[in-house]
Design a protein around this motif. Sequence first.
Motif, PDB file in Angstrom:
ATOM      1  N   HIS A 186       0.913  -1.443   0.230  1.00 47.62           N
ATOM      2  CA  HIS A 186      -0.170   0.561  -0.104  1.00 47.62           C
ATOM      3  C   HIS A 186       0.540   1.258  -0.267  1.00 47.62           C
ATOM      4  CE1 HIS A 186       0.874   1.218   3.754  1.00 47.62           C
ATOM      5  NE2 HIS A 186       1.098   0.232   5.223  1.00 47.62           N
ATOM      6  N   ARG A 187       0.268   3.006   0.016  1.00 44.14           N
ATOM      7  CA  ARG A 187       1.245   3.483  -0.350  1.00 44.14           C
ATOM      8  C   ARG A 187       0.193   4.573   0.765  1.00 44.14           C
ATOM      9  NH1 ARG A 187       3.606   7.420  -5.256  1.00 44.14           N
ATOM     10  NH2 ARG A 187       3.882   8.748  -4.473  1.00 44.14           N
ATOM     11  N   ASP A 188       0.597   5.401   1.094  1.00 41.81           N
ATOM     12  CA  ASP A 188       0.035   6.331   2.767  1.00 41.81           C
ATOM     13  C   ASP A 188       0.380   7.203   2.500  1.00 41.81           C
ATOM     14  OD1 ASP A 188      -1.572   8.166   4.518  1.00 41.81           O
ATOM     15  OD2 ASP A 188      -1.652   6.216   5.881  1.00 41.81           O
ATOM     16  N   ASP A 189       0.418   8.528   1.928  1.00 40.41           N
ATOM     17  CA  ASP A 189       1.346   9.743   1.537  1.00 40.41           C
ATOM     18  C   ASP A 189       1.768  10.715   2.367  1.00 40.41           C
ATOM     19  OD1 ASP A 189       2.399   9.029  -1.123  1.00 40.41           O
ATOM     20  OD2 ASP A 189       1.084  10.426  -1.681  1.00 40.41           O
ATOM     21  N   ASN A 190      -0.008  10.396   3.097  1.00 37.62           N
ATOM     22  CA  ASN A 190       0.257  11.533   4.493  1.00 37.62           C
ATOM     23  C   ASN A 190       0.934  10.568   5.922  1.00 37.62           C
ATOM     24  OD1 ASN A 190      -1.717  12.812   3.877  1.00 37.62           O
ATOM     25  ND2 ASN A 190      -3.466  11.910   3.929  1.00 37.62           N
ATOM     26  N   THR A 191       0.865   9.221   5.607  1.00 38.79           N
ATOM     27  CA  THR A 191       2.112   8.499   6.594  1.00 38.79           C
ATOM     28  C   THR A 191       3.430   9.295   6.689  1.00 38.79           C
ATOM     29  OG1 THR A 191       0.358   7.118   7.240  1.00 38.79           O
ATOM     30  CG2 THR A 191       2.452   6.388   8.130  1.00 38.79           C
ATOM     31  N   ILE A 192       4.030   8.967   5.390  1.00 41.06           N
ATOM     32  CA  ILE A 192       5.553   9.958   4.621  1.00 41.06           C
ATOM     33  C   ILE A 192       5.718  10.882   5.328  1.00 41.06           C
ATOM     34  CG2 ILE A 192       6.197   9.746   3.017  1.00 41.06           C
ATOM     35  CD1 ILE A 192       4.954   7.386   1.537  1.00 41.06           C
ATOM     36  N   ALA A 193       5.241  11.630   5.249  1.00 40.29           N
ATOM     37  CA  ALA A 193       4.658  12.522   5.002  1.00 40.29           C
ATOM     38  C   ALA A 193       4.982  13.398   7.298  1.00 40.29           C
ATOM     39  CB  ALA A 193       3.793  13.860   4.744  1.00 40.29           C
ATOM     40  N   LYS A 194       4.378  12.507   7.156  1.00 39.14           N
ATOM     41  CA  LYS A 194       4.168  12.364   9.387  1.00 39.14           C
ATOM     42  C   LYS A 194       5.649  12.590   9.723  1.00 39.14           C
ATOM     43  CE  LYS A 194       1.493  11.547  13.139  1.00 39.14           C
ATOM     44  NZ  LYS A 194       2.359  12.253  14.200  1.00 39.14           N
ATOM     45  N   VAL A 195       5.891  11.323   9.080  1.00 37.61           N
ATOM     46  CA  VAL A 195       7.853  11.227   9.295  1.00 37.61           C
ATOM     47  C   VAL A 195       8.579  12.022   9.123  1.00 37.61           C
ATOM     48  CG1 VAL A 195       9.484   8.885   9.050  1.00 37.61           C
ATOM     49  CG2 VAL A 195       7.298   8.510   9.164  1.00 37.61           C
ATOM     50  N   SER A 234       7.655  15.007   9.519  1.00 41.87           N
ATOM     51  CA  SER A 234       7.489  16.034   9.443  1.00 41.87           C
ATOM     52  C   SER A 234       7.484  16.517  11.275  1.00 41.87           C
ATOM     53  CB  SER A 234       6.210  16.287   9.986  1.00 41.87           C
ATOM     54  OG  SER A 234       5.723  17.191  10.897  1.00 41.87           O
ATOM     55  N   ASP A 235       7.384  14.459  11.840  1.00 45.37           N
ATOM     56  CA  ASP A 235       7.920  14.438  13.192  1.00 45.37           C
ATOM     57  C   ASP A 235       8.935  14.214  13.783  1.00 45.37           C
ATOM     58  OD1 ASP A 235       4.853  13.619  13.812  1.00 45.37           O
ATOM     59  OD2 ASP A 235       5.088  11.481  14.016  1.00 45.37           O
ATOM     60  N   LEU A 236      10.098  13.767  12.664  1.00 44.74           N
ATOM     61  CA  LEU A 236      11.994  14.081  12.241  1.00 44.74           C
ATOM     62  C   LEU A 236      12.144  15.878  12.837  1.00 44.74           C
ATOM     63  CD1 LEU A 236      12.519  11.098  11.688  1.00 44.74           C
ATOM     64  CD2 LEU A 236      12.876  11.269  13.377  1.00 44.74           C
ATOM     65  N   SER A 237      11.315  16.572  12.371  1.00 41.11           N
ATOM     66  CA  SER A 237      12.312  17.782  11.902  1.00 41.11           C
ATOM     67  C   SER A 237      11.532  19.347  12.795  1.00 41.11           C
ATOM     68  CB  SER A 237      11.389  18.428   9.789  1.00 41.11           C
ATOM     69  OG  SER A 237      10.021  18.436  10.152  1.00 41.11           O
ATOM     70  N   ILE A 238      10.987  18.501  14.098  1.00 46.36           N
ATOM     71  CA  ILE A 238      10.285  19.505  14.688  1.00 46.36           C
ATOM     72  C   ILE A 238      11.626  20.559  15.481  1.00 46.36           C
ATOM     73  CG2 ILE A 238      10.612  17.629  16.945  1.00 46.36           C
ATOM     74  CD1 ILE A 238       7.475  19.760  16.530  1.00 46.36           C
ATOM     75  N   TYR A 239      12.543  19.419  15.903  1.00 42.92           N
ATOM     76  CA  TYR A 239      13.778  20.148  15.976  1.00 42.92           C
ATOM     77  C   TYR A 239      14.034  21.908  15.212  1.00 42.92           C
ATOM     78  CZ  TYR A 239      18.936  21.359  16.973  1.00 42.92           C
ATOM     79  OH  TYR A 239      19.412  22.694  17.721  1.00 42.92           O
ATOM     80  N   SER A 240      14.134  21.688  14.046  1.00 44.30           N
ATOM     81  CA  SER A 240      13.669  21.967  12.922  1.00 44.30           C
ATOM     82  C   SER A 240      12.836  23.236  12.578  1.00 44.30           C
ATOM     83  CB  SER A 240      14.619  22.392  11.732  1.00 44.30           C
ATOM     84  OG  SER A 240      15.509  20.806  11.416  1.00 44.30           O
ATOM     85  N   LYS A 241      11.636  23.038  13.220  1.00 45.38           N
ATOM     86  CA  LYS A 241      10.681  23.697  12.912  1.00 45.38           C
ATOM     87  C   LYS A 241      10.747  25.215  14.464  1.00 45.38           C
ATOM     88  CE  LYS A 241       7.413  21.139  11.153  1.00 45.38           C
ATOM     89  NZ  LYS A 241       6.426  19.657  11.063  1.00 45.38           N
ATOM     90  N   VAL A 242      11.124  24.013  15.573  1.00 45.04           N
ATOM     91  CA  VAL A 242      11.002  24.883  16.620  1.00 45.04           C
ATOM     92  C   VAL A 242      12.487  26.219  16.589  1.00 45.04           C
ATOM     93  CG1 VAL A 242      12.107  25.227  19.172  1.00 45.04           C
ATOM     94  CG2 VAL A 242      10.417  23.065  18.660  1.00 45.04           C
ATOM     95  N   GLU A 243      13.003  25.634  16.279  1.00 42.44           N
ATOM     96  CA  GLU A 243      14.776  26.504  16.079  1.00 42.44           C
ATOM     97  C   GLU A 243      14.691  27.614  14.868  1.00 42.44           C
ATOM     98  OE1 GLU A 243      19.517  26.082  14.876  1.00 42.44           O
ATOM     99  OE2 GLU A 243      18.225  24.707  13.551  1.00 42.44           O
ATOM    100  N   ALA A 244      13.353  27.499  14.153  1.00 38.13           N
ATOM    101  CA  ALA A 244      12.769  28.034  12.879  1.00 38.13           C
ATOM    102  C   ALA A 244      11.825  29.634  13.600  1.00 38.13           C
ATOM    103  CB  ALA A 244      12.440  28.023  11.727  1.00 38.13           C
ATOM    104  N   SER A 245      11.155  29.005  14.157  1.00 43.41           N
ATOM    105  CA  SER A 245      10.652  29.503  15.246  1.00 43.41           C
ATOM    106  C   SER A 245      10.493  30.940  16.356  1.00 43.41           C
ATOM    107  CB  SER A 245       9.340  28.457  15.724  1.00 43.41           C
ATOM    108  OG  SER A 245       8.215  29.798  15.911  1.00 43.41           O
ATOM    109  N   GLU A 246      12.076  29.781  16.900  1.00 42.44           N
ATOM    110  CA  GLU A 246      12.482  31.014  17.518  1.00 42.44           C
ATOM    111  C   GLU A 246      13.818  31.940  16.913  1.00 42.44           C
ATOM    112  OE1 GLU A 246      15.011  27.787  19.987  1.00 42.44           O
ATOM    113  OE2 GLU A 246      13.240  27.659  21.418  1.00 42.44           O
TER     114      GLU A 246
END
Length: 150
Positions: A69-78, A80-92
């Motif tokens: 099967h293929r689930d693009d949303n799950t791939i995107a979530k993987v 997104s979840d791993l890039s949380i550090y970058s998101k927090v840093e960018a927000s700061e």
Amino acid sequence: PDDYDDIKHGVLDDIKCLRSNAIEGANVRSYRGIEHLKTTTSSKARKLRRQIIVEAVLSEQDLQREQGHRDDNTIAKVASDLSIYSKVEASEKADKDAEETLALFHLSRTHMSQKGRAATARSTGMGASALMNPVLGSSINSRRPSAAVA
């Protein structure tokens, strides 16, 4: 080719300056976007974070392919979840940039306001100190002729 070389050498000069801390504390330039190049450690850490995300996404794609099967949303979530550090840093960084921009805006408005009051003082013959004082400066309005009322 000459423009490319000029840009390339300019960027390299900026990186050398950034790494040397030659302008520490001086608001001469903004290194926004290349600050990860300040040290080899920060550059390596950034590359490692990116590599981890890419590996996780590829693993998720392989897993989904094996399961048929293929689930693009799950791939995107993987990713997104791993890039949380970058998101927090960018927000700061964005918050800090917004604060600095607001401070510069207020400084600019204050400067322009003072220049405007000084110009008004010169054109009316009134002292600049009187215009800077709200009480004394209010008398300037009474010295201007009012529009004729029909």
